[in-house]
Enzyme design. Structure first.
Site, PDB file in Angstrom:
ATOM      1  N   CYS A  12       9.258 -45.132 -53.495  1.00  0.00           N
ATOM      2  CA  CYS A  12       9.531 -46.932 -53.547  1.00  0.00           C
ATOM      3  C   CYS A  12       8.922 -47.101 -52.122  1.00  0.00           C
ATOM      4  O   CYS A  12       8.490 -46.284 -51.333  1.00  0.00           O
ATOM      5  CB  CYS A  12      11.071 -47.080 -53.854  1.00  0.00           C
ATOM      6  SG  CYS A  12      11.384 -48.729 -54.113  1.00  0.00           S
ATOM      7  N   CYS A  84       8.438 -48.860 -57.829  1.00  0.00           N
ATOM      8  CA  CYS A  84       8.283 -50.083 -57.511  1.00  0.00           C
ATOM      9  C   CYS A  84       6.790 -50.418 -57.417  1.00  0.00           C
ATOM     10  O   CYS A  84       5.864 -49.545 -57.060  1.00  0.00           O
ATOM     11  CB  CYS A  84       8.892 -50.852 -56.318  1.00  0.00           C
ATOM     12  SG  CYS A  84       8.236 -50.191 -54.795  1.00  0.00           S
ATOM     13  N   CYS A  91       0.464 -46.246 -52.378  1.00  0.00           N
ATOM     14  CA  CYS A  91       0.791 -45.023 -52.476  1.00  0.00           C
ATOM     15  C   CYS A  91      -0.549 -44.085 -52.350  1.00  0.00           C
ATOM     16  O   CYS A  91      -1.540 -44.271 -53.051  1.00  0.00           O
ATOM     17  CB  CYS A  91       1.445 -44.493 -53.984  1.00  0.00           C
ATOM     18  SG  CYS A  91       2.275 -42.920 -53.745  1.00  0.00           S
TER      19      CYS A  91
END
Length: 143
Positions: A12, A84, A91
């Protein structure tokens, strides 16, 4: 010889609430058959209300740490799960991950609520994450 546990990384943005709750659920539901880590693209520390609402369902995340995602990039995972949209967008790539999954959950960390409303939102998100984690674990083939 026993099989290796499933290795799951939950990501997240802040590694503050949603990923921490999923980490706790996976560890609790998967017991010894799951090794789970959680991390954040911008770690901010574990939210005290997340710790409290998880304790209400018998899951202790009080010793969890909020870690940067980069420290896990070279690890091998069966599943890398982003919880999320912001974390999904920023990422890094996990070259040793067998599978990447994205399932966004609402951010429970609203600034303008009463204490009771705040806890109720955290509880709702906790329960939604719990259902998702249980379902995902049930879909994994036995080892």
């Amino acid at each position: 010889m026993s099989e290796q546990p499933y290795r799951i990384l939950v990501i997240c943005t802040g590694n503050r609430a949603r990923s921490q709750m999923a980490h706790g659920w996976f560890r609790h539901l998967g017991e010894r058959g799951v090794k789970v880590d959680s991390a954040g693209t911008e770690p901010k520390g574990v939210h005290p209300i997340a710790i409290g609402v998880m304790a209400e369902v018998g899951i202790d995340i009080s010793e969890h740490t909020s870690d940067p995602v980069d420290q896990y990039v070279d690890n091998e995972y069966d599943i890398v799960l982003t919880v999320c949209d912001t974390a999904k967008a920023s990422c890094p790539v996990f070259p040793r991950a067998s599978r990447t999954i994205h399932h966004a959950f609402e951010d429970p960390d609203y600034p303008d609520m009463s204490e009771k409303e705040f806890r109720d939102v955290f509880r709702r998100i906790r329960d939604e994450i719990g259902v998702f984690c249980r379902t995902l674990l049930c879909e994994l083939p036995p080892r």
